[in-house]
Design a protein around this motif. Structure first.
Motif, PDB file in Angstrom:
ATOM      1  N   TYR A   1      -3.890   5.358  11.378  1.00 33.42           N
ATOM      2  CA  TYR A   1      -4.083   5.908  10.044  1.00 33.42           C
ATOM      3  C   TYR A   1      -5.150   5.138   9.293  1.00 33.42           C
ATOM      4  CZ  TYR A   1       0.512   7.924  11.008  1.00 33.42           C
ATOM      5  OH  TYR A   1       1.557   8.591  11.574  1.00 33.42           O
ATOM      6  N   SER A   2      -5.970   5.886   8.566  1.00 33.95           N
ATOM      7  CA  SER A   2      -6.916   5.256   7.663  1.00 33.95           C
ATOM      8  C   SER A   2      -6.164   4.962   6.362  1.00 33.95           C
ATOM      9  CB  SER A   2      -8.044   6.263   7.428  1.00 33.95           C
ATOM     10  OG  SER A   2      -8.820   5.848   6.376  1.00 33.95           O
TER      11      SER A   2
ATOM     12  N   ASP B   1       2.240   2.249  15.302  1.00 31.13           N
ATOM     13  CA  ASP B   1       1.425   2.661  14.150  1.00 31.13           C
ATOM     14  C   ASP B   1       0.413   1.571  13.862  1.00 31.13           C
ATOM     15  OD1 ASP B   1       2.802   4.985  13.596  1.00 31.13           O
ATOM     16  OD2 ASP B   1       3.968   4.151  11.934  1.00 31.13           O
TER      17      ASP B   1
ATOM     18  N   MET C   1      -3.196   0.671  11.326  1.00 33.21           N
ATOM     19  CA  MET C   1      -3.968   1.131  10.162  1.00 33.21           C
ATOM     20  C   MET C   1      -5.353   0.501  10.179  1.00 33.21           C
ATOM     21  SD  MET C   1      -1.035   0.839   7.258  1.00 33.21           S
ATOM     22  CE  MET C   1      -1.954   1.440   5.868  1.00 33.21           C
TER      23      MET C   1
ATOM     24  N   GLU D   1      12.022   5.594  13.646  1.00 31.83           N
ATOM     25  CA  GLU D   1      10.988   4.659  13.174  1.00 31.83           C
ATOM     26  C   GLU D   1      11.613   3.285  12.924  1.00 31.83           C
ATOM     27  OE1 GLU D   1       7.716   7.449  10.890  1.00 31.83           O
ATOM     28  OE2 GLU D   1       9.300   6.567   9.691  1.00 31.83           O
TER      29      GLU D   1
ATOM     30  N   TYR E   1       0.816  -1.218   0.000  1.00 31.01           N
ATOM     31  CA  TYR E   1       0.000   0.000   0.000  1.00 31.01           C
ATOM     32  C   TYR E   1       0.854   1.275   0.000  1.00 31.01           C
ATOM     33  CZ  TYR E   1       1.559  -0.490   4.753  1.00 31.01           C
ATOM     34  OH  TYR E   1       2.366  -0.657   5.847  1.00 31.01           O
TER      35      TYR E   1
ATOM     36  N   ILE F   1      -4.852   4.922   2.869  1.00 33.39           N
ATOM     37  CA  ILE F   1      -5.019   5.737   1.665  1.00 33.39           C
ATOM     38  C   ILE F   1      -4.622   4.834   0.503  1.00 33.39           C
ATOM     39  CG2 ILE F   1      -4.260   7.798   0.416  1.00 33.39           C
ATOM     40  CD1 ILE F   1      -3.506   8.976   3.204  1.00 33.39           C
TER      41      ILE F   1
ATOM     42  N   GLN G   1       0.625  -2.018  12.445  1.00 32.81           N
ATOM     43  CA  GLN G   1      -0.488  -1.925  11.459  1.00 32.81           C
ATOM     44  C   GLN G   1      -1.681  -2.777  11.864  1.00 32.81           C
ATOM     45  OE1 GLN G   1       0.658   0.466  10.136  1.00 32.81           O
ATOM     46  NE2 GLN G   1       2.816   0.154   9.730  1.00 32.81           N
TER      47      GLN G   1
ATOM     48  N   PHE H   1       5.557   5.870   0.057  1.00 31.05           N
ATOM     49  CA  PHE H   1       6.614   6.718   0.626  1.00 31.05           C
ATOM     50  C   PHE H   1       7.911   6.458  -0.152  1.00 31.05           C
ATOM     51  CE2 PHE H   1       3.634   7.127   3.993  1.00 31.05           C
ATOM     52  CZ  PHE H   1       3.994   8.247   4.719  1.00 31.05           C
TER      53      PHE H   1
ATOM     54  N   GLY I   1      11.389   7.104   7.817  1.00 28.35           N
ATOM     55  CA  GLY I   1      11.699   6.382   6.581  1.00 28.35           C
ATOM     56  C   GLY I   1      10.483   6.128   5.724  1.00 28.35           C
ATOM     57  N   GLY I   2      10.691   5.159   4.900  1.00 25.42           N
ATOM     58  CA  GLY I   2      11.558   4.028   4.905  1.00 25.42           C
ATOM     59  C   GLY I   2      11.643   3.330   6.280  1.00 25.42           C
ATOM     60  N   THR I   3      12.693   2.586   6.411  1.00 26.10           N
ATOM     61  CA  THR I   3      12.887   1.837   7.649  1.00 26.10           C
ATOM     62  C   THR I   3      14.277   2.109   8.226  1.00 26.10           C
ATOM     63  OG1 THR I   3      11.517   0.087   6.681  1.00 26.10           O
ATOM     64  CG2 THR I   3      12.718  -0.463   8.682  1.00 26.10           C
TER      65      THR I   3
ATOM     66  N   ARG J   1       3.326  -6.926   4.594  1.00 21.72           N
ATOM     67  CA  ARG J   1       4.274  -6.673   5.703  1.00 21.72           C
ATOM     68  C   ARG J   1       5.135  -7.920   5.888  1.00 21.72           C
ATOM     69  NH1 ARG J   1       4.816  -1.524   7.486  1.00 21.72           N
ATOM     70  NH2 ARG J   1       5.376  -2.226   9.567  1.00 21.72           N
TER      71      ARG J   1
ATOM     72  N   ASN K   1      10.868  -1.116  12.147  1.00 24.22           N
ATOM     73  CA  ASN K   1       9.959  -2.211  11.816  1.00 24.22           C
ATOM     74  C   ASN K   1      10.254  -3.382  12.746  1.00 24.22           C
ATOM     75  OD1 ASN K   1       9.111  -0.559   9.759  1.00 24.22           O
ATOM     76  ND2 ASN K   1       8.944  -2.228   8.283  1.00 24.22           N
TER      77      ASN K   1
ATOM     78  N   GLY L   1       6.056   0.108  13.614  1.00 31.73           N
ATOM     79  CA  GLY L   1       4.910  -0.117  12.725  1.00 31.73           C
ATOM     80  C   GLY L   1       4.340  -1.508  12.939  1.00 31.73           C
TER      81      GLY L   1
HETATM   82  C1  LIG Z   1       6.126   5.498   6.059  1.00 30.22           C
HETATM   83  S1  LIG Z   1       6.009   4.350   7.345  1.00 30.22           S
HETATM   84  C2  LIG Z   1       7.583   4.388   8.031  1.00 30.22           C
HETATM   85  C3  LIG Z   1       7.727   3.472   9.217  1.00 30.22           C
HETATM   86  C4  LIG Z   1       7.988   2.015   8.968  1.00 30.22           C
HETATM   87  N1  LIG Z   1       8.639   1.755   7.751  1.00 30.22           N
HETATM   88  C5  LIG Z   1       6.709   1.208   9.044  1.00 30.22           C
HETATM   89  O1  LIG Z   1       6.220   0.790   8.022  1.00 30.22           O
HETATM   90  O2  LIG Z   1       6.247   1.011  10.131  1.00 30.22           O
HETATM   91  C6  LIG Z   1       5.046   5.202   8.570  1.00 30.22           C
HETATM   92  C7  LIG Z   1       3.605   4.787   8.644  1.00 30.22           C
HETATM   93  O3  LIG Z   1       2.877   5.309   7.579  1.00 30.22           O
HETATM   94  C8  LIG Z   1       1.675   4.584   7.471  1.00 30.22           C
HETATM   95  N2  LIG Z   1       1.348   4.447   6.040  1.00 30.22           N
HETATM   96  C9  LIG Z   1       2.190   4.161   5.014  1.00 30.22           C
HETATM   97  N3  LIG Z   1       1.499   4.123   3.851  1.00 30.22           N
HETATM   98  C10 LIG Z   1       0.205   4.402   4.152  1.00 30.22           C
HETATM   99  C11 LIG Z   1      -1.001   4.491   3.371  1.00 30.22           C
HETATM  100  N4  LIG Z   1      -1.009   4.290   2.058  1.00 30.22           N
HETATM  101  N5  LIG Z   1      -2.154   4.800   4.019  1.00 30.22           N
HETATM  102  C12 LIG Z   1      -2.171   5.018   5.353  1.00 30.22           C
HETATM  103  N6  LIG Z   1      -1.074   4.931   6.131  1.00 30.22           N
HETATM  104  C13 LIG Z   1       0.104   4.623   5.541  1.00 30.22           C
HETATM  105  C14 LIG Z   1       1.906   3.233   8.148  1.00 30.22           C
HETATM  106  O4  LIG Z   1       1.095   3.126   9.290  1.00 30.22           O
HETATM  107  C15 LIG Z   1       3.355   3.306   8.556  1.00 30.22           C
HETATM  108  O5  LIG Z   1       3.585   2.693   9.778  1.00 30.22           O
END
Ligand SMILES: C[S@@+](CC[C@H](N)C(=O)[O-])C[C@H]1O[C@@H](n2cnc3c(N)ncnc32)[C@H](O)[C@@H]1O
Ligand code: SF4
Length: 378
Positions: free
Chosen positions: A189-190, A159, A161, A95, A19, A192, A122, A22, A62-64, A134, A97, A120
């Motif tokens: 987060y919802s 984090d 979702m 941040e 999904y 996207i 989720q 970033f 990040g990223g990670t 994941r 994983n 993260g």
């Molecule tokens: C960009 S990631 C960076 C942290 C780490 N890589 C991770 O995945 O946990 C930060 C957070 O953005 C959220 N995220 C990334 N893509 C998303 C999307 N398309 N819609 C909603 N939340 C998103 C996720 O909850 C993720 O944990």
């Protein structure tokens, strides 16, 4: 002394989640050291921006960031500390994983000054994690949190979702029950559905279906109530924390404090100018090595831009906007100029005006975007 935040982007991941759009690259171990060296040069080169100012938050995102050797993180932090005035109370977040956080890494982070870890998760259900690409399991999340606790890093964010494939209300509530057991801060987060992601294609081709939007809204309401009952304060639309555990880095950005970003795709706002760096990894490294600017977009913010942004960001936070501060900084009397709009929103119980602050009510947060548009200067 004026304060500002520093953001460092680590654009590497072991595998791309289905999904995510970033800026992050996979299969890049061989380029990590070149990238970090470029980052170090950029951090030193930009020290002039930090003159007469103090750093009160550092965020490694990040990223990670936990994907790379932890010694790089220690080097990044020591370079920041040598080149900027970093306050002893500085919040330093990273941040991580669950699958890449090891005991050795946490020890190195702790010694380097990290005092906040964002993990993260989720979703708690391994089947959902697999479905969204994941690479970790529930058990790896629990192990990661326990390691943080062992090394007394108690400011932990999880984090989560919602709106994910095959997800049901009970899944969200059990994910939140787990997250509240282990962390004092939760970002919720919802999903996207970003174009050009594998999940988007699956959904468009009918191979995967997502929960319906009205269901998701209902779950969100339930989730917010659940977190509130557990003592988590919703201090921003997606962020919940026990008192004293808010993420200062994000909070300060929403309060319109300056921040300086390093690395690919990082953006900054310093001294009334917003700028963004290139998204391309190799181009970034080459530019830094040739002592050329990595900035691809620069915008001098007019007073009107700044006023609009301050209103927009302030309304996202639970404290809302300090009406007097806006008046003093911009000569704009929000309550007077938007008298009729505010009256109507107060009547609908969408906003609250009290003690000189205008804030969106819990009812209003579901229609936040419309409220913000209504409250922007004409
Ligand atoms: C960009 S990631 C960076 C942290 C780490 N890589 C991770 O995945 O946990 C930060 C957070 O953005 C959220 N995220 C990334 N893509 C998303 C999307 N398309 N819609 C909603 N939340 C998103 C996720 O909850 C993720 O944990
Ligand atoms: S691990 Fe985080 S940054 Fe990397 S692809 Fe997944 S959500 Fe995006």
């Amino acid at each position: 002394m004026e304060k500002f935040g520093i953001y460092v982007h680590i654009p590497f991941c072991v595998k791309k989640c289905k999904y995510c759009d970033f800026i992050s690259y996979t299969n890049c171990q061989n380029i990590v050291s070149d990238y970090i060296n470029a980052l170090l040069m950029e951090i030193k080169e930009n020290a002039k921006y930090g003159q007469d100012k103090a750093v009160d938050t550092i965020y490694i995102g990040g990223g990670t960031p936990s994907y790379i050797d932890a010694k790089w993180i220690a080097t990044l932090l020591s370079t920041i500390m040598e080149n900027y005035l970093v306050l002893p109370t500085c919040e330093i977040s990273i941040e991580c994983n669950p699958n890449s956080l090891t005991e050795e890494k946490i020890q190195i982070y702790k010694t380097a000054g990290v005092n906040r870890i964002s993990i993260g998760l989720q979703a708690k259900q391994n089947s959902i994690l697999k479905k969204i690409g994941r690479v970790h399991t529930l058990q790896q999340y629990i192990d990661a949190v326990k390691l943080c606790q062992k090394y007394k890093i108690l400011s932990i964010n999880t984090d989560v979702m919602f709106g994910l494939p095959t997800q049901k209300k009970k899944h969200i509530l059990s994910t939140l029950a787990l997250a509240t057991k282990y962390s004092k801060h939760i970002s919720m987060y919802s999903l996207i559905l970003e174009p050009d992601t594998p999940l988007y294609k699956e959904v468009m081709q009918g191979k995967t279906s997502l929960p319906k939007e009205d269901q998701v809204v209902e779950w969100y309401e339930k989730a917010v109530k659940y977190l509130q009952k557990k003592g988590y304060i919703q201090y921003e639309v997606s962020n919940f924390a026990l008192k004293g555990y808010e993420c200062l880095h994000n909070l300060h950005c929403w309060q319109y404090q300056d921040y300086l970003g390093f690395g690919v795709s990082a953006s900054s706002k310093m001294n009334g100018v917003r700028f963004t760096r290139t998204k391309h990894l190799e181009e970034y490294i080459t530019l830094v090595h040739h002592q050329e600017s990595t900035i691809i977009q620069k915008e001098v913010l007019t007073k009107v831009d700044q006023l609009e942004e301050k209103i927009m960001l302030g309304l996202r936070t639970a404290n809302g906007i300090d009406v007097q501060d806006i008046k003093e900084s911009f000569g704009y009397d929000l309550v007077k100029e938007k008298n009729e709009v505010i009256k109507a929103l107060v009547q609908k119980k969408f906003v609250i005006l009290e003690n000189g602050f205008l804030k969106i009510s819990s009812k209003g947060w579901y229609v936040m975007n419309t409220i913000i548009v209504d409250l922007l200067p004409n």
